[in-house]
Structure formats: structure tokens, C-alpha cells
Design a protein around this motif. Structure first.
Motif, PDB file in Angstrom:
ATOM      1  N   LYS B 393       0.816  -1.222   0.000  1.00 53.76           N
ATOM      2  CA  LYS B 393       0.000   0.000   0.000  1.00 53.76           C
ATOM      3  C   LYS B 393       0.846   1.268   0.000  1.00 53.76           C
ATOM      4  O   LYS B 393       0.342   2.349  -0.298  1.00 53.76           O
ATOM      5  CB  LYS B 393      -0.971  -0.005   1.177  1.00 53.76           C
ATOM      6  N   TYR B 394       2.120   1.182   0.358  1.00 53.02           N
ATOM      7  CA  TYR B 394       2.946   2.391   0.359  1.00 53.02           C
ATOM      8  C   TYR B 394       3.813   2.518  -0.894  1.00 53.02           C
ATOM      9  O   TYR B 394       4.525   3.508  -1.064  1.00 53.02           O
ATOM     10  CB  TYR B 394       3.845   2.427   1.601  1.00 53.02           C
ATOM     11  N   ARG B 395       3.787   1.488  -1.751  1.00 61.62           N
ATOM     12  CA  ARG B 395       4.714   1.507  -2.904  1.00 61.62           C
ATOM     13  C   ARG B 395       4.527   2.750  -3.763  1.00 61.62           C
ATOM     14  O   ARG B 395       5.492   3.435  -4.102  1.00 61.62           O
ATOM     15  CB  ARG B 395       4.505   0.267  -3.788  1.00 61.62           C
ATOM     16  N   LYS B 396       3.258   3.013  -4.106  1.00 59.99           N
ATOM     17  CA  LYS B 396       3.025   4.139  -5.019  1.00 59.99           C
ATOM     18  C   LYS B 396       3.466   5.464  -4.387  1.00 59.99           C
ATOM     19  O   LYS B 396       4.123   6.277  -5.031  1.00 59.99           O
ATOM     20  CB  LYS B 396       1.548   4.207  -5.410  1.00 59.99           C
ATOM     21  N   LEU B 397       3.135   5.617  -3.103  1.00 59.47           N
ATOM     22  CA  LEU B 397       3.541   6.849  -2.412  1.00 59.47           C
ATOM     23  C   LEU B 397       5.059   6.996  -2.404  1.00 59.47           C
ATOM     24  O   LEU B 397       5.606   8.068  -2.665  1.00 59.47           O
ATOM     25  CB  LEU B 397       3.060   6.788  -0.968  1.00 59.47           C
ATOM     26  N   ILE B 398       5.732   5.880  -2.102  1.00 67.84           N
ATOM     27  CA  ILE B 398       7.199   5.918  -2.007  1.00 67.84           C
ATOM     28  C   ILE B 398       7.794   6.242  -3.376  1.00 67.84           C
ATOM     29  O   ILE B 398       8.635   7.143  -3.515  1.00 67.84           O
ATOM     30  CB  ILE B 398       7.738   4.562  -1.482  1.00 67.84           C
ATOM     31  N   VAL B 399       7.345   5.525  -4.388  1.00 68.08           N
ATOM     32  CA  VAL B 399       7.937   5.680  -5.724  1.00 68.08           C
ATOM     33  C   VAL B 399       7.639   7.078  -6.269  1.00 68.08           C
ATOM     34  O   VAL B 399       8.535   7.789  -6.738  1.00 68.08           O
ATOM     35  CB  VAL B 399       7.405   4.578  -6.672  1.00 68.08           C
ATOM     36  N   ASP B 400       6.379   7.509  -6.161  1.00 66.51           N
ATOM     37  CA  ASP B 400       6.028   8.828  -6.696  1.00 66.51           C
ATOM     38  C   ASP B 400       6.741   9.948  -5.948  1.00 66.51           C
ATOM     39  O   ASP B 400       7.193  10.913  -6.548  1.00 66.51           O
ATOM     40  CB  ASP B 400       4.521   9.056  -6.636  1.00 66.51           C
ATOM     41  N   SER B 401       6.837   9.801  -4.633  1.00 64.48           N
ATOM     42  CA  SER B 401       7.512  10.852  -3.859  1.00 64.48           C
ATOM     43  C   SER B 401       8.965  10.979  -4.303  1.00 64.48           C
ATOM     44  O   SER B 401       9.476  12.069  -4.494  1.00 64.48           O
ATOM     45  CB  SER B 401       7.468  10.535  -2.370  1.00 64.48           C
ATOM     46  N   ALA B 402       9.615   9.827  -4.479  1.00 63.59           N
ATOM     47  CA  ALA B 402      11.019   9.872  -4.891  1.00 63.59           C
ATOM     48  C   ALA B 402      11.143  10.506  -6.262  1.00 63.59           C
ATOM     49  O   ALA B 402      12.084  11.269  -6.524  1.00 63.59           O
ATOM     50  CB  ALA B 402      11.612   8.465  -4.892  1.00 63.59           C
ATOM     51  N   HIS B 403      10.190  10.224  -7.140  1.00 62.46           N
ATOM     52  CA  HIS B 403      10.287  10.768  -8.496  1.00 62.46           C
ATOM     53  C   HIS B 403      10.009  12.257  -8.549  1.00 62.46           C
ATOM     54  O   HIS B 403      10.368  12.916  -9.508  1.00 62.46           O
ATOM     55  CB  HIS B 403       9.318  10.029  -9.422  1.00 62.46           C
ATOM     56  N   ASN B 404       9.376  12.778  -7.522  1.00 60.28           N
ATOM     57  CA  ASN B 404       9.148  14.215  -7.511  1.00 60.28           C
ATOM     58  C   ASN B 404      10.431  14.981  -7.241  1.00 60.28           C
ATOM     59  O   ASN B 404      10.467  16.193  -7.332  1.00 60.28           O
ATOM     60  CB  ASN B 404       8.101  14.581  -6.467  1.00 60.28           C
ATOM     61  N   CYS B 405      11.479  14.265  -6.903  1.00 63.08           N
ATOM     62  CA  CYS B 405      12.768  14.916  -6.646  1.00 63.08           C
ATOM     63  C   CYS B 405      13.715  14.561  -7.769  1.00 63.08           C
ATOM     64  O   CYS B 405      13.842  13.398  -8.146  1.00 63.08           O
ATOM     65  CB  CYS B 405      13.333  14.441  -5.314  1.00 63.08           C
ATOM     66  N   ALA B 406      14.374  15.573  -8.324  1.00 60.85           N
ATOM     67  CA  ALA B 406      15.257  15.323  -9.458  1.00 60.85           C
ATOM     68  C   ALA B 406      16.661  14.899  -9.024  1.00 60.85           C
ATOM     69  O   ALA B 406      17.478  14.549  -9.859  1.00 60.85           O
ATOM     70  CB  ALA B 406      15.339  16.564 -10.329  1.00 60.85           C
ATOM     71  N   GLN B 407      16.957  14.942  -7.730  1.00 63.89           N
ATOM     72  CA  GLN B 407      18.290  14.520  -7.296  1.00 63.89           C
ATOM     73  C   GLN B 407      18.406  13.006  -7.496  1.00 63.89           C
ATOM     74  O   GLN B 407      17.561  12.265  -7.007  1.00 63.89           O
ATOM     75  CB  GLN B 407      18.494  14.839  -5.807  1.00 63.89           C
ATOM     76  N   PRO B 408      19.447  12.544  -8.178  1.00 62.81           N
ATOM     77  CA  PRO B 408      19.549  11.105  -8.444  1.00 62.81           C
ATOM     78  C   PRO B 408      19.680  10.275  -7.176  1.00 62.81           C
ATOM     79  O   PRO B 408      19.341   9.096  -7.165  1.00 62.81           O
ATOM     80  CB  PRO B 408      20.796  10.988  -9.324  1.00 62.81           C
TER      81      PRO B 408
END
Lengths: 248, 539
Positions: B393-408
Motif C-alpha cells: 500500500k505504500y509503494r506508489k507513495l514511495i515511488v512517486d515521492s522519490a520521483h518528484n525529486c530530481a536529485q539522483p
């Protein structure tokens, strides 16, 4: 995105409860004695149940006098007696001042509601009126006291000492007294607080610590003012010019 | 043209290899002149020599010289001017893209005889025929409008892919070349993205400023701006090109600014011109949204603009930005992206405007959560392992949150590893003794600074319980925000150092030259899970 700030009148029992209200363009704030119909309750028997309304219109505001028999006076506290009168029943009277004080006559007392319009625009030396021009986000009135306070704060650094310590509030008071005899710690501090509102200073994380707060605010104001040339060396003349200050 | 020139330069004046001809235009900061290249380049005589930065290679016969008054003797010696010029030079030096105006050289005038010019910075730029604003003044609603918009959008996409925000897109800053094609110019307000936003000087053109930047708070580094600000400006510009009117009503910029404010507060609706063709109406509505989070991304915008304009697809870079690549791997890209943004908006604890929007968009939330259920089990599987016990249930939140940041460095695996180490994915964690709550063990007074996606601190400190929807995006924002503040050559895995900074502070990590002793056990746990959660073959 507010453009108007309303500071309620002081109440004897709860002085710190002067919570500022922010109004965005199009928002309206009614005031009066009744606890039911008003956004701002003025608990004084001499005030009408529904006394009036303040509406934010873009960068300025209008005052409606809902009272049946009393005239309200809106003063410009920095305007040497400049004021407008809003008669009973007058709706949406426009108020042109950046700082205003609505004086409500209340059975022998005078209650004051302060209204600030920090988004007023002023022509910059090099600016023009074409809306297509890239314009700075700040606009200050060089004839106002807040500008003199800002100039005094920036003075040491503008005079060529880039890392000079900032003057203390007391030093600013001394510096401004020749042109502004009534200057005091409180009034200078008030202007510093207002500048932070006017320049939309982002409250820094340090504002959580009460001790560091004041110093941080002054530092931020000065660095912002110098970075965007809000105060330049020739503006320091506001500190030396002999009263009366030149009108603009 | 009656306007006084910001920098008057006499005809026939020589700078380096160039001889000044006709004035072209002036702006608030500098003036542009046409110039002809002379054969006897590099003549230092006559006191009018100049120091250049490149030799005369592949220079055209004519160019546009932009004079910026940076000299010490210029009457308007301005601190902020230096900063604005540095931005433009920096961008043009580093970026050469087909839809951005080209810079051939920068020169400094060395001419003590003329104090007004001495020390001026001169940018030698590709010469354009005219600006889009001149074209619109001469012929409103140009027939080539849609094609030009596609090219402008392409320029914007090129800029955003390279990690920059323009910050001042408007017709005067779009130049048209001899062949009729459009190029973006004037990068004085441009800024390089740091994470999800950039800092630009606090200047703007009111008609093209998105509502969230009207009267926005300004820190000492300037104002925070996102690529979505350019998307709003593009919407305004497109409306002007297609209908010869502004999208928001009012006869003056001030009236239109107030209309934008009323629209953003939800007290007024957007009424686009009935002249707009339907395809464009849809696009403009998605550019001119009330909040930045609802605006479409530049890549989606480009695809739709090119379709509406009927122009071919512009060449795409082979390797897309990480964020876009991942999104296109997910089915129904556009819908999922838009819905994902919806969720992050609701987690804002914001002002009244947000609350109003939330009420209106109630349907959207449920749509988002059902989409989440369908896709979540394998969501982001290329970056986050599916077999290591990370709650689905947290996968989408985790993945999307990380993608909102451009730092590799800010990856889904890092955020997941931190959540594991902080709370073992316990959303109800409550540790009043240390003042830490929720799945990410946030301290509410600190969370307040990171909780809003527009970078503005929340008006009130969030009160526990702190939901994962609130906590996880804020972790990503925090990591993204402090990444540039960590010293660049610290020993060890930078991702783990970021996690250690989250636990302590970036100052402590910088001071200790690595994880401070207190946080070492935590850092080791994060490092362990980071390895475990990262799919094989990924760094």
C-alpha cells in the motif's frame, strides 16, 4: 495571497489577543458588537451591533459604514492629519492609504482598527507603467517611515562596510530621531515587523527560537533590500534630509 | 520607439570584431543592437578594444549584441543586475539547444573614454528577425500561431529536460528567426532546478505570473519557482496568440492579476475565449489550473500541443529524464500521473484555497485510490524490489515521492529503507518521549516546513497522528532540499549520508564528515535495507 491586514482594536483584558486578520482580494470582514453576525467582534457597548465591513479590493480596501448615525474617520497615521470621513450608511468607500486607522466613536471612547495595505505599488525610478515589463516583486514608498528604518538598517553596509554589524534598534532610534522626534524602540520595532510583512519575508526556521528571532529578521531584511537595490546609497539622504520630508 | 534606451550605444561603435548598427530593442535591464562582423577582428587600438572569451570561430556575418550595464561608471550601478546577467550567461554557456537562442561569445567593453559603456557586458547572440510580441502587434492571431506554439513548447521542454526553469516566458522573450521558426530568449530570470524547484530573482511580468507566485513569500535566495510556472505562462501566451486576448478578464495588468487571484482562491471560474478551438481549450485548461500541482507536465504538454498544432513530433532525446521514463513504463501514463498529483495535493495542510479545492475534487481522490490498488503490487518494480516485504500500500507513495525529486540520490529504495529503519513501516508509531510520530518518525515542528508541495511552510504545525500520505512525500522533499547542502566530497554512500542528515541534520553530518556517532547504527540499518530493496543491476 492576501493583500490587506486588519489589526483589531486592543481590548483591556486580552491585549495579546490582537490577532491579525488577512484578507485576500474579494474577501470581506464585518465588525461590530454582535457575536453572531460579525467576523470581528468589538466588545464595547458604544459600538453598533453591525458596525461596518472591510472589503479587500485588489491592493486597496473599501469601508462600509453600517451604523445608522455615526460617522467613521479613517486616518493616515503617517499623513500629518490626512483623513477621510465615511458617513452613516455609506457603502464601499475606497480608502487610498497604505496604513489606515479606522476610528470608531464609542460612547466617549475612541476605538481604533488598524488596516494595512502592504501591496500598494509605487513607481520605481526606472520603471514604467507597461504591464508587459518584467518588474520586481517589491515596491516601497520612499516617503514612509518604514523606508527610513530600512535605510538606517542598511546604512553601515551601504557606506562601504559589507560585513558591518547591523545597528541595534536603539541605534536606529537615535539615527532617526532628528527627522522623526517621536521615534521609539516600539515604533522602530513595529516598522521592522511591518517591513517583514511588506517584503513577504519567508519566516526562517530560526523564528521558532525566540531569542534569535529579532536578529534574524533584521539580517534577512537588510540582505534582501541590498540584493534587490531597494535602498541605494543615494537613498541615505532620507536619514539626513531636514524635515519636512519631501512629498512624493 | 520613444522609450529611452537602457544602454545607448552610438552607431558604428566597435566591440571586439563587431561594429554596432541599428538598435533593435531595449528592456528594463539592457539594450540590443544589430551588429556586423568586421574583417579586421581583434584590433586592440583606439581604446575600444574588448576582452572576449572565444576566438572568431564560425561566427556569422551579423549578430545581435546585448549590452548590459555592468560597468562601475554606469549611472545605474545595480547589484541585482550582476546576478541577472550571470544567470543568462551561465545558462547560455551550458545549454545549446535548437529552440533556445544561441550565444556565440561574451565580451566586456574596455573603453575608459565612455564611462557609460566601460565595463559593460556584451552578449553576442544569434540575430532574430523580430520578437513574437512584434508579430502579434502587427498581425494578431497569426496563421502560423499553432505551429509557433508547438516550437515554443518544444523550447520549453528542452529547457526543462536540461533542468532549468525559464521564469519569464512571454511574447517579448520569444524570438522569430528569418525562416519563421521560434526560439526562446532572455534567460535573466532562468534558474537551474534544485530538486523540485529553483530560486529566481523576485522579478516577474504580472500577466504571465502563476497565481501561486503572486505576492509569494521571498527568502534570501529569491523566490521559489517550479517548471509549472512556465507551463502557466505558456497557457497565457497561447491564449494570446490564438485569440488576441488574455485568458483572465480585465483591462489592466492589475485587474487581471486580481482576477488570477480570485480564480486561484476558487471564487471565480476560468472563462476561456469562445474563439478557442476545442483541442486547444482542453490544453489551456490544463496549463491554467488553480494550483501548480494540477498543471500538466511539460512532456505531456508538448505531446498534446504538437497534436493540436498538427505538426510532427519533435525529436525526443534518446534517454529520457528518469522521471518521464518511469512514468511511461506505467500503463495509462497521463491518467496515473494526474491522479498521483491529486493525492499529493490533498495531503497538503494548507490555507483555505486548498480546502476549497479538496471539497470540489472529492471524486478524484477515490479514483486515485482505486487506480492505486490496480497498479500498486508491482509499482516501480524496476527501482524497488517487490519480494522484500515492503508493504504494497505504500509503494506508489514511495515511488512517486522519490520521483518528484530530481536529485539522483533520492530513490524509492532509499525512502523505503529509511521508513523500514525509522518505524518498520508502522504508520501509527507514536513516540511522545522523543516527539516523533508516524511511519517516518517526523517531529511535527520540523515536518511543518516540508509538508506543503509548494515549498511554503504550513500555517499550522501538523498534529499527530501523522499519516503516511503526509509523511512520505515530505521525506522526499526534505532529502531533496538538503542534498545540495551536504558537502560534495564526503566519504561514503551519499544516500546513506542523506538518511543520516534526516536523522540528525545536514550540519551535523558536514561537521562530522560522515554519519555522526549517534546516527551510525541508524545509518548502518539504512545501508543494509537500501541494498536489500534495490533490484539487482541497479546502483
Amino acid at each position: 495571497m492576501y493583500s490587506i491586514i486588519v489589526v483589531p482594536p486592543p481590548t483591556t483584558e486580552a491585549e495579546p489577543a490582537r490577532t491579525r486578520r488577512q484578507l485576500a482580494p474579494g474577501e470581506r470582514l464585518t465588525f461590530g458588537r454582535s457575536e453572531r453576525d460579525n467576523d470581528l467582534i468589538v466588545p464595547h457597548d458604544g459600538v453598533s451591533r453591525r458596525a461596518g465591513a472591510i472589503s479587500a479590493q485588489g491592493a486597496f480596501w473599501t469601508l462600509s459604514n453600517l451604523c445608522a448615525h455615526q460617522t467613521y474617520v479613517v486616518e493616515n497615521p503617517e499623513g500629518a492629519g490626512e483623513h477621510i470621513k465615511v458617513g452613516p450608511g455609506r457603502l464601499d468607500a475606497p480608502v487610498p492609504f497604505e496604513f489606515s486607522r479606522i476610528v470608531l466613536p464609542a460612547a466617549g471612547d475612541l476605538l481604533a482598527i488598524d488596516v494595512w495595505a502592504p501591496r500598494h505599488d509605487y513607481l520605481r525610478a526606472e520603471g514604467d507603467l507597461d504591464g508587459d515589463t518584467t518588474a520586481p516583486a517589491f515596491s516601497v514608498d520612499r516617503s514612509k517611515r518604514y523606508f527610513a528604518v530600512l535605510a538606517a538598517l542598511c546604512e553601515p553596509r551601504l557606506r562601504g562596510a559589507p560585513h558591518a554589524p547591523l545597528p541595534t534598534v536603539d541605534q536606529v532610534v537615535d539615527r532617526l530621531r532628528p527627522n522623526w522626534p517621536a521615534a521609539s524602540r516600539t515604533s522602530v520595532q513595529w516598522n521592522i515587523d511591518y517591513l517583514a510583512v511588506k517584503l513577504r519575508l519567508k519566516p526562517g526556521p530560526q523564528s521558532a527560537e525566540p531569542g534569535a528571532r529579532l536578529n534574524g529578521k533584521k539580517e534577512s531584511l537588510v540582505s534582501l533590500a541590498l540584493r534587490f537595490d531597494l535602498v541605494r546609497e543615494d537613498d541615505l539622504s532620507v536619514l539626513t534630509a531636514v524635515a519636512p520630508r519631501r512629498p512624493r | 520607439m520613444t522609450e529611452p534606451y537602457a544602454v545607448p550605444v552610438p552607431r558604428g561603435y566597435r566591440v571586439g570584431a563587431w561594429e554596432v548598427r541599428e538598435p533593435i530593442a531595449t528592456g528594463a535591464f539592457g539594450s540590443v543592437y544589430e551588429a556586423r562582423r568586421t574583417e579586421d577582428a581583434g584590433d586592440p587600438g583606439g581604446g575600444e578594444g574588448a576582452e572576449g572569451t572565444t576566438a572568431t570561430r564560425e561566427l556569422p556575418g551579423t549578430a545581435a549584441l546585448k549590452f548590459l550595464p555592468t560597468g562601475t561608471g554606469t549611472p545605474r550601478q545595480l547589484t541585482h543586475l550582476h546576478e541577472l546577467i550571470e544567470r543568462e550567461v551561465e545558462l547560455l554557456r551550458r545549454l545549446s539547444r535548437p529552440r533556445l537562442i544561441r550565444m556565440y561569445d561574451t565580451l566586456t567593453v574596455d573603453d575608459p573614454e565612455r564611462p557609460a559603456l566601460d565595463g559593460a557586458t556584451v552578449l553576442v547572440l544569434e540575430k532574430a528577425e523580430r520578437s513574437l510580441s512584434a508579430l502579434l502587434a502587427a498581425s494578431p492571431r497569426p496563421a502560423a500561431g499553432p505551429a509557433l506554439l508547438a516550437q515554443i513548447c518544444e523550447g520549453l521542454a528542452q529547457l526543462h529536460r536540461a533542468g532549468w526553469v525559464h521564469g519569464d516566458l512571454k511574447p517579448a522573450n520569444v524570438l522569430l528567426m528569418k525562416d519563421g521558426s521560434a526560439r526562446l530568449a532572455d534567460f535573466n530570470m532562468a534558474a537551474e532546478l534544485e530538486g523540485t524547484h529553483a530560486y529566481t530573482p523576485a522579478f516577474s511580468t504580472p500577466d504571465y505570473t502563476p497565481p501561486e507566485l503572486l505576492w509569494s513569500e521571498i527568502g534570501e535566495r529569491g523566490r521559489r519557482i517550479r517548471p509549472s510556472a512556465d507551463v502557466w505562462a505558456f497557457g497565457v501566451l497561447a491564449h494570446l496568440v490564438l485569440t488576441a486576448s488574455f485568458p483572465l478578464p480585465g483591462g489592466t495588468p492589475t485587474a487581471r492579476r486580481d482576477a488570477a487571484a480570485a480564480y486561484a482562491r476558487g471564487t471565480d471560474e476560468l472563462r476561456l475565449s469562445p474563439e478557442l478551438p476545442d483541442a486547444w481549450r482542453q490544453i489551456l485548461q490544463d496549463c491554467l489550473t488553480r494550483t501548480h500541482a494540477d498543471r500538466i507536465t511539460t512532456e505531456t504538454l508538448l505531446r498534446r500541443v504538437e497534436a493540436a498544432a498538427g505538426t510532427g513530433r519533435s525529436p525526443r532525446p534518446l534517454r529520457l529524464a528518469r522521471r518521464t521514463a518511469v512514468l511511461s513504463a506505467v500503463t495509462a501514463t497521463v491518467a496515473v500521473a494526474a491522479l498521483g498529483y491529486g493525492v499529493s495535493l490533498w495531503s497538503d495542510t494548507g490555507g483555505k484555497a486548498d480546502a476549497g479545492a479538496a471539497g470540489k475534487g472529492g471524486g478524484k481522490v477515490s479514483a486515485a485510490s482505486s487506480a492505486q490498488n490496480v497498479t500498486s503490487a508491482g509499482y516501480g518494480a524496476t527501482e524497488l524490489r517487490t519480494d522484500k516485504g515492503i508493504p504494497v500500500k505504500y509503494r506508489k507513495l514511495i515511488v512517486d515521492s522519490a520521483h518528484n525529486c530530481a536529485q539522483p540520490e533520492v530513490t524509492p529504495a532509499l525512502i523505503a529503507a529509511m521508513l523500514k529503519a525509522e518505524s518498520n513501516f508502522d504508520p501509527d508509531l507514536s513516540d511522545p518521549a522523543n516527539g516523533e510520530y508516524g511511519i517516518a518518525r517526523w517531529t511535527p515542528t520540523i515536518l511543518r516546513w516540508w509538508v506543503r508541495s509548494d515549498g511554503v511552510p504550513a500555517e499550522e504545525t501538523p498534529r499527530p497522528p501523522l499519516t503516511p500520505e503526509l509523511s512520505i512525500p515530505a521525506v522526499s522533499r526534505y532529502l531533496c532540499g538538503i542534498e545540495p547542502l551536504l558537502k560534495s566530497h564526503l566519504p561514503g554512500d551519499r544516500r546513506v549520508l542523506l538518511a543520516a542528515s534526516y536523522r540528525t541534520s545536514y550540519k551535523k553530518v558536514n561537521a562530522a564528515n560522515g554519519a555522526p556517532p549517534k546516527a551510525r547504527a541508524y545509518a548502518a540499518r539504512v545501508a543494509h535495507y537500501l541494498k536489500e530493496y534495490t533490484p539487482p543491476g541497479k546502483k
